[in-house]
Structure formats: C-alpha cells, structure tokens
Motif scaffolding. Sequence first.
Motif, PDB file in Angstrom:
ATOM      1  N   ASN A 111      60.818  73.261 -14.085  1.00 43.22           N
ATOM      2  CA  ASN A 111      61.117  74.407 -14.942  1.00 43.22           C
ATOM      3  C   ASN A 111      62.031  74.040 -16.101  1.00 43.22           C
ATOM      4  O   ASN A 111      62.594  74.919 -16.762  1.00 43.22           O
ATOM      5  CB  ASN A 111      61.760  75.526 -14.111  1.00 43.22           C
TER       6      ASN A 111
ATOM      7  N   ALA B 254      55.066  70.821 -10.358  1.00 45.84           N
ATOM      8  CA  ALA B 254      54.160  71.871 -10.843  1.00 45.84           C
ATOM      9  C   ALA B 254      53.950  72.959  -9.806  1.00 45.84           C
ATOM     10  O   ALA B 254      53.723  74.118 -10.159  1.00 45.84           O
ATOM     11  CB  ALA B 254      52.822  71.252 -11.240  1.00 45.84           C
ATOM     12  N   ASP B 255      54.039  72.611  -8.522  1.00 41.30           N
ATOM     13  CA  ASP B 255      53.847  73.600  -7.463  1.00 41.30           C
ATOM     14  C   ASP B 255      55.109  74.427  -7.239  1.00 41.30           C
ATOM     15  O   ASP B 255      55.055  75.651  -7.121  1.00 41.30           O
ATOM     16  CB  ASP B 255      53.447  72.905  -6.162  1.00 41.30           C
TER      17      ASP B 255
ATOM     18  N   GLY C  54      57.713  74.577  -9.360  1.00 43.95           N
ATOM     19  CA  GLY C  54      58.083  75.174 -10.640  1.00 43.95           C
ATOM     20  C   GLY C  54      56.847  75.417 -11.478  1.00 43.95           C
ATOM     21  O   GLY C  54      55.781  75.740 -10.965  1.00 43.95           O
ATOM     22  N   LYS C  55      56.984  75.243 -12.784  1.00 46.12           N
ATOM     23  CA  LYS C  55      55.846  75.452 -13.676  1.00 46.12           C
ATOM     24  C   LYS C  55      55.195  74.134 -14.102  1.00 46.12           C
ATOM     25  O   LYS C  55      54.029  74.107 -14.480  1.00 46.12           O
ATOM     26  CB  LYS C  55      56.300  76.208 -14.934  1.00 46.12           C
TER      27      LYS C  55
END
Length: 431
Positions: A273, A290-291, A293-294
């Motif tokens: 993030n 990615a999982d 956060g973004k």
Amino acid sequence: MGDPALSRRGFLAASAAAGLGMTALSGCGGDSDGGSSGGTTTVEWWNISTTEPAKGVWAALAKKFEDANPGVKIKIVQLENDAYKSKMTAQTASGKLPDIFHTWGGGVLQQQVDAGLVEDLTARTKPWADGLLPVAKAPYLLDEKVYGIPFDIGMIGFWYNKALFRKAGIAAPPTTWSGFLDAVRKLKAAGVTPLALAGKESWTGMYYWAYLAMRTAGLDALKKADADKDFTGDGFVQAGQHLQELVDLQPFQKGFLGAAYSSPTGQAAAVGNAKAAMELMGQWAPSVEADAGKGIGADLGFFPFPAVEGGKGAITEVFGGGGGHALRKGAPQAAVDFLKFFASQATDLELVKKTGVLPVVPAAESAVSDPNVKAVQAQLTAATGFQLYLDQAYAPAVGQQVNDSVAGLIAGSKSPKQVTEAITKTAKEEQ
C-alpha cells in the motif's frame, strides 16, 4: 543427528516451549492405507499457501488431480507460516505427520528423517525427479537419499518502492551496508517509513541477522558454528552490532512489534500500500503484497542484500531456499502420484504463470515473464554461494532460538553478544 531418540526429545522440548500439548493436536495422516474408506483414499496435504493467488491455484490443482484420479480425495490443511512450524514441531514429537507436508529441507527435515517419520522417495520418484533442477533438489537430498520434492526455489532480498526512493533522492539501490543505512536516513528525512517488519513473527527479523552474519563472518563460519555448536565468534557479534545500528535508526513502521506478515495491517500490506519503502523478503513477496495490500505495480523493484565493508562474505552469496513436499513414512501411493503431478511441466508452468514462483522444471523457465521474478532468477544464477534459512538449516530448537534471540535484539531486550550466547547455549544442549 542420526539418533532417533535424541531427535524425538529435541522435538518434544521444542513443542513444550511452543506451548503445544499433545492434547491440542488434531489427528492427521491416518494409517498406512492413507485413510482409505469405502473405496476412497483420502490424502491429507498440509501447506502454507494461505494467501491468494496461491491458495486458490493450489486448491484448483488438487481438484484437477482428484478428477484425474477417481477414488482419491485430497484433504487440504492450510496454516500460516509460524502456526505451521509450531504445529509440525508438535506433530513430529507425537510421531504422526500428515501424508504430504510442506518442507524447506535442511536440519528440520533431517530430524524428522532421523526420527523415522519420513518416506524415502529415492526409488519411487527417480524416473521423473531426476529431471528437476539440481539446485532446487539440494535441500531435500540427505545422506544421498531423496526425502522431498521441490516446487519452488528462490532467495531473500530487498523489495523496494522506486517512487518512494525517488522522493527521498535515492538514485539507485545501495550496494554496501553503510550505503543502506544512509538510504534509511534519507527516507526518514523525506517523511517515508523505510522498512516494514512483522515483529510478531520472529522469522522475518532473522533474515537481517542471517544475512549480516553471512556478510561479516562468512558462509564457512556459519557452517563451522553449526558443527562446533558455537556461535560466539566475533563475526556473529558484529552481525548483531550492525543490526543494532539499523534498529537504532527506528526504521520500521509504527506498531511493527505487534504486526503480522500477511495480514491487512502487516508487513506485506505496508509495502503493497506504499506505506513503507522496503521489506526484506523472499521471491513470493510481490504476490503477498498484492493480496494483503493493493500492490505497487511497476514501482516495485528488487535488490540483493548489501555487502558489509570489511566482511568476509560477498554480495553474490545469497540466503533463502524454496518450498518442497515430503511424505510421512508409509504414505499411500496416491501421495507419491500427487507429488509427480505437482512436479510436472504442466503444473510448474501454471505455478510460474499464476503465482510467480521460480520454476523447478527446466522446461518451464521460459514462462518467467515478470521482471522482478527475472531479477531474482538472475541473482540466483549468478550466486557464488547459498545458505538455507537458518531456522530450517539447523536443528529445530537451534533455529527457533536464532529467530527468538534476533527478535529480542530488535525489540531491545537482547544485546548482540547475548544473541550469540543464547544460540550457542541451545546448540550445545542439542548435542
């Protein structure tokens, strides 16, 4: 090692330290029939793929195997890293392992083998396992016998946010420890949290001390310390002193001591993030970022752990390992068949494309397209030395003491010298 009784005592001691009584254990694995009932063979598979996309991909692969093998049911048990290690320590002490279980190889697998709990896969997998990458198979080759089949290989390094580096005026990733500390200072001056750390999970901090020990004392010193049961050498104390230098800069995110690794407020999410500039983590980091956060897309980069000025190690010596699967002694043929399926070219291609792992089947290497995965692969290819995770390379109690002692240093409750003394004390007790 080599004494099953001693190995079992070591596991019992470790499980007691972890607070895991035998009454807390759930049944697993079954008898030698693999849990056969009503014409169906149930194979219990324990793994640590608790985050997406791996969690979903692995479940789909299990279903694919079941469809191709009527009469076989794959029962998946997924546990977070620390919970898995604690649970497996207790299961080993009880003498009852799952049919298929995640392993990193090394000293932990060796003790399970010494306790007579792991299936020798040498003959049963030779027709197809010989074709896997030798470096990926190495951690599971004990006394010239195969006790595990790899599905991944990789290394630990720094994953960083290029945009935050630019904001802090850092033109390129540092290549020396002093340069790294300077980068941390520049990030803090720019109002950026330099590093994310899951202080709640001690294995994440161990990576720093392990790499600093490699860079200061050298790879041979780590091997000798394990053999001699003595980690009090100057190089190991210096490793702690270098880590203390970093800790004194207060580089980690607010509340890091209570942070988990893959939770929405944990280490991976902080980087994913863009709340922190770096994390020291393995090849799986981008997918977890990615999982949890973004994810930061093209801003994500990778660089190897810096060299330490005056140290005996080189920046081309890497620390890490991959993941593999082992079988309990007496596991059913269906479990061996599943390992063959999981190590096939078709499965490896799917894992590479969908989860970002590094391939263990040579024919799948062409499927690597992500630039960061390629960067890790390039570092591994050029490596002049390799060290397995310390909490897997050494006997379980010793590895856990490394993790716990380094966590103490980071939290401020242990000095660099006390870290080496605590590890040495545990190592001698394990003799």
